[in-house]
Design a protein around this motif. Structure first.
Motif, PDB file in Angstrom:
ATOM      1  N   VAL A  35       0.963  -1.538   0.237  1.00 25.73           N
ATOM      2  CA  VAL A  35       0.303  -0.518  -0.123  1.00 25.73           C
ATOM      3  C   VAL A  35       0.926   1.080   0.186  1.00 25.73           C
ATOM      4  O   VAL A  35       0.582   2.473  -0.629  1.00 25.73           O
ATOM      5  CB  VAL A  35      -0.552  -0.115   0.824  1.00 25.73           C
ATOM      6  CG1 VAL A  35      -1.461   1.467   1.343  1.00 25.73           C
ATOM      7  CG2 VAL A  35      -1.750  -0.397   0.920  1.00 25.73           C
ATOM      8  N   GLY A  36       1.718   1.259   0.287  1.00 25.99           N
ATOM      9  CA  GLY A  36       2.531   2.619   0.503  1.00 25.99           C
ATOM     10  C   GLY A  36       3.165   2.347  -0.666  1.00 25.99           C
ATOM     11  O   GLY A  36       3.650   3.919  -1.000  1.00 25.99           O
ATOM     12  N   VAL A  37       3.946   1.826  -1.482  1.00 26.71           N
ATOM     13  CA  VAL A  37       4.102   2.052  -2.723  1.00 26.71           C
ATOM     14  C   VAL A  37       2.446   2.852  -3.696  1.00 26.71           C
ATOM     15  O   VAL A  37       3.303   3.702  -4.225  1.00 26.71           O
ATOM     16  CB  VAL A  37       4.890   0.775  -3.330  1.00 26.71           C
ATOM     17  CG1 VAL A  37       5.211   1.573  -5.172  1.00 26.71           C
ATOM     18  CG2 VAL A  37       5.575   0.459  -3.336  1.00 26.71           C
ATOM     19  N   VAL A  38       1.864   2.266  -3.527  1.00 30.56           N
ATOM     20  CA  VAL A  38       0.877   3.328  -4.381  1.00 30.56           C
ATOM     21  C   VAL A  38       0.078   4.402  -3.658  1.00 30.56           C
ATOM     22  O   VAL A  38      -0.208   5.538  -4.663  1.00 30.56           O
ATOM     23  CB  VAL A  38      -0.782   2.332  -3.676  1.00 30.56           C
ATOM     24  CG1 VAL A  38      -2.071   2.560  -4.308  1.00 30.56           C
ATOM     25  CG2 VAL A  38      -0.265   1.147  -4.498  1.00 30.56           C
ATOM     26  N   TRP A  39       0.359   4.664  -2.373  1.00 32.15           N
ATOM     27  CA  TRP A  39       0.496   5.628  -1.636  1.00 32.15           C
ATOM     28  C   TRP A  39       1.056   6.536  -2.110  1.00 32.15           C
ATOM     29  O   TRP A  39       0.887   8.419  -2.543  1.00 32.15           O
ATOM     30  CB  TRP A  39       0.535   5.739   0.263  1.00 32.15           C
ATOM     31  CG  TRP A  39       0.315   7.704   0.691  1.00 32.15           C
ATOM     32  CD1 TRP A  39      -0.402   8.045   1.202  1.00 32.15           C
ATOM     33  CD2 TRP A  39       1.629   8.127   1.243  1.00 32.15           C
ATOM     34  NE1 TRP A  39      -0.171   8.890   1.535  1.00 32.15           N
ATOM     35  CE2 TRP A  39       1.044   8.892   1.395  1.00 32.15           C
ATOM     36  CE3 TRP A  39       2.845   7.078   1.384  1.00 32.15           C
ATOM     37  CZ2 TRP A  39       2.047   9.676   2.472  1.00 32.15           C
ATOM     38  CZ3 TRP A  39       3.692   7.940   2.099  1.00 32.15           C
ATOM     39  CH2 TRP A  39       3.671   9.411   2.637  1.00 32.15           C
ATOM     40  N   VAL A  40       2.967   6.453  -2.022  1.00 35.48           N
ATOM     41  CA  VAL A  40       3.672   7.038  -2.078  1.00 35.48           C
ATOM     42  C   VAL A  40       2.901   7.972  -3.399  1.00 35.48           C
ATOM     43  O   VAL A  40       3.442   9.425  -4.291  1.00 35.48           O
ATOM     44  CB  VAL A  40       5.162   7.092  -2.027  1.00 35.48           C
ATOM     45  CG1 VAL A  40       5.953   7.275  -3.176  1.00 35.48           C
ATOM     46  CG2 VAL A  40       5.489   6.362  -1.357  1.00 35.48           C
ATOM     47  N   LEU A  41       2.426   6.675  -3.857  1.00 31.73           N
ATOM     48  CA  LEU A  41       2.844   7.679  -5.985  1.00 31.73           C
ATOM     49  C   LEU A  41       2.065   8.171  -6.357  1.00 31.73           C
ATOM     50  O   LEU A  41       1.693   9.330  -7.351  1.00 31.73           O
ATOM     51  CB  LEU A  41       3.159   6.355  -6.977  1.00 31.73           C
ATOM     52  CG  LEU A  41       3.693   5.448  -6.680  1.00 31.73           C
ATOM     53  CD1 LEU A  41       3.463   4.251  -8.224  1.00 31.73           C
ATOM     54  CD2 LEU A  41       5.231   6.888  -8.178  1.00 31.73           C
TER      55      LEU A  41
END
Length: 476
Positions: A302-308
C-alpha cells in the motif's frame, strides 16, 4: 500468507469486546443500511440541484476593442472577469477557427508568448517572470481546431488580470484564420461556498464521531479490542484530516503548501483505507499479527501506491500554483518518467486488488461457519463492496478511458478536480458515511463487559474443538 496463525484456543476467538453489530437483528441491520443509503441520497440530490462548478466567460478576437490586424500573430489584449478568492483558480483556453471547408485533419506546431499582469488600484504587477516562448501543437479538423491551454493560475492574488498573447508560426497554416476564441474559466463562487460548508459539516460530525467512539471504548483494555475497533482509532482521525481542517488556508495564503497538505491528507486517508481492508480480512483469520510477517508486506504494497498517488497529486498542486504554463512543463522529459511511474502505480494497484480478492475468498471459506465472525465478515464485505463500486464508478465518470492517458493526472482542466457538485458531494458522503457506519456497528454493545470476562459462549462444533485446542481440518 504473509504471517499469522489460525486460532488455536477459545481465547483467540471470543476474548474481545462485544460489538453492537452482534446484538443487531436482521431488521436493525437493514435499517442501518437504509440510513446509510438515505444519507448518501440526500447529499447526492443536493449536489444535483447545486451550483455548477465552472464559471466561464468567452471573448472573440474579432470583437475585442483592439482587434489585431493579423489573427495568426496578434497581439491579443485580454482582460479577465473580476475575481475573488472564492474563484480559487483561473484558466485561459484558446480555440482557433479557420475557413477550411474540407474534411481533412492536420497538425501544426507553433510558438506562443504570454504576459500576465495582475491589476490592483490601477497598478499592474507582473505575474509570470518567465516570458520565454511556449511551444504548442495545433490540431485541426474541418474549420475548427482543438482547444489548448494558454495559462493557468493556481492562486488568485488580484481582483483582475490582463493577458497579452502573441503567436508565431501560424502563418504556415494551409487555411486562413477567421477568428480566435478565448475562454476564461474559474470556479463558481457559489460552488466554493458549498464546498466549504459541506467540508466543515463533515469535519464537525467526524470530530463528534471520534469523541463518541473513544468514550465508548475507554473502559475496555486494548488487548480485548477487535481488529476493526483498533483500525477505527486510526481511520477516524485520518477522516478528520481528509475533510481538511486547514482548507480555509487555500483562500488566505498565496502558496502551494495548502494544496499540498490537502493532497497529503486525502491520499493518506485513502491509503489507510486500503490497508484497513487487507489487514482486516487477513486479521479475522489469524490471532497473531507480527509486525514483520503480517503488517510489513501489506505496508510496503500500500505504501508504494500511496507514495505514487501523493507524488501525482503534489506535482499537480505545485505546478498549478507556481507555473502559469503548466502544459509546457508537462512536455519535458520528466513527463515520460511520470508516465512510467503511472504504469508502476497501476501494476501495484492491480496486485493489491488480486491480494484483496484472495483474502476475501479465504475469509469467506474459513469463517462463515463461525458465529459472530460470519456477521462481521458479511457486513464489512457488503458495505465495502458498495464503496468500491461507487468509487470506481465516479472515477470512470470523471476520466473514462482517459484514466491511463498521459495527462489524466496533469490537472490541465478545471474539471479535473470535480465536474459537478454531485460528484463532489457523492465522493465525500460515501467515504464519510462509510466510516460513521463502521464506527456505529463496531462500538461496544450495551451489555458488553470489561476485562477478560467479555467472552462469548458458543456451542458449535468449531468452538467445541477449539476448547479442546484442536482446529478442525479443512481443505483450505
Amino acid at each position: 500468507m504473509f504471517g499469522g496463525r489460525k486460532f488455536k484456543s477459545i481465547d483467540d476467538v471470543d476474548s474481545s469486546v462485544q460489538m453492537k453489530l452482534y446484538s443487531l437483528t436482521k431488521r436493525e441491520i437493514l435499517t442501518v443500511f437504509t440510513c446509510f443509503f438515505l444519507a448518501v441520497t440526500v447529499t447526492l440530490v443536493i449536489g444535483i440541484n447545486g451550483p455548477s462548478v465552472v464559471y466561464s466567460e468567452t471573448l472573440r478576437a474579432t470583437e475585442l476593442p483592439d482587434t489585431p490586424k493579423h489573427l495568426q500573430k496578434g497581439p491579443f489584449y485580454l482582460e479577465s472577469p473580476y475575481l475573488s478568492s472564492f474563484n480559487q483558480q483561473l484558466y485561459l483556453w484558446c480555440k482557433i477557427v479557420t475557413n477550411n471547408t474540407g474534411s481533412g485533419k492536420y497538425t501544426e506546431p507553433f510558438g506562443m508568448n504570454v504576459k500576465i499582469l495582475g491589476k490592483e488600484d490601477q497598478y499592474g504587477f507582473e505575474v509570470n517572470r518567465d516570458s520565454n516562448e511556449r511551444e504548442r501543437v495545433l490540431q485541426c479538423e474541418q474549420d475548427s481546431c482543438k482547444d489548448f491551454l494558454v495559462m493557468h493560475l493556481g492562486h488568485l492574488q488580484y481582483l483582475l488580470y490582463t493577458v497579452t498573447i502573441e503567436f508565431s508560426g501560424l502563418s504556415k497554416l494551409p487555411h486562413k484564420i477567421v477568428d480566435v476564441v478565448f475562454t476564461f474559466q474559474t470556479f463558481n463562487p457559489n460552488f466554493t461556498q458549498l464546498e466549504i460548508w459541506f467540508r466543515f459539516g463533515f469535519l464537525v460530525v467526524t470530530f463528534i464521531a471520534i469523541c463518541l467512539f473513544a468514550h465508548s471504548m475507554r473502559k475496555f483494555s486494548l488487548r480485548d479490542w477487535t481488529i476493526e475497533q483498533k483500525w477505527l482509532v486510526i481511520l477516524l482521525p485520518l477522516l478528520l484530516l481528509y475533510n481538511n481542517p486547514l482548507f480555509a488556508l487555500t483562500f488566505l495564503v498565496s502558496s502551494w503548501i495548502p494544496n499540498l497538505l490537502d493532497a497529503f491528507f486525502q491520499t493518506s486517508f485513502c491509503a489507510a483505507l486500503l490497508l484497513f481492508w487487507i489487514c482486516t480480512y487477513h486479521g479475522l483469520r489469524t490471532s497473531e499479527r507480527s509486525l514483520c510477517l503480517f503488517y510489513m508486506p501489506k505496508v510496503v504494497l500500500v505504501g508504494v501506491v500511496w507514495v505514487l498517488a501523493f507524488f501525482f497529486a503534489s506535482w499537480e498542486s505545485y505546478h498549478k500554483t507556481v507555473d502559469p504554463h503548466i502544459l509546457h512543463r508537462l512536455r519535458l522529459p520528466l513527463f515520460h518518467c511520470k508516465f512510467i511511474l503511472k504504469i508502476v502505480f497501476f501494476v501495484f494497484l492491480a496486485i493489491y486488488v488480486l491480494y484483496l480478492l484472495f483474502l476475501i475468498i479465504r475469509a469467506w471459506t474459513e469463517l462463515t461457519s463461525l458465529p459472530y465472525f460470519d456477521i462481521r465478515l458479511k457486513f464489512l464485505t457488503i458495505l465495502t463492496f458498495v464503496i468500491i463500486v461507487a468509487s470506481c464508478s465516479l472515477l470512470f465518470i470523471r476520466y473514462g478511458l482517459r484514466l491511463t492517458d498521459g495527462e489524466s493526472f496533469g490537472g490541465s482542466s478545471i474539471t479535473s478536480r470535480y465536474s459537478n457538485a454531485a460528484e463532489f458531494l457523492s465522493l465525500y458522503s460515501f467515504l464519510n458515511f462509510y466510516i460513521y457506519t463502521l464506527a456505529f456497528v463496531y462500538s461496544p454493545s450495551k451489555n458488553a463487559y470489561t476485562g477478560r470476562t467479555c467472552l462469548f459462549k458458543f456451542t458449535t462444533p468449531y468452538i467445541d474443538q477449539l476448547r479442546r485446542n484442536a482446529w478442525p481440518k479443512t481443505d483450505i
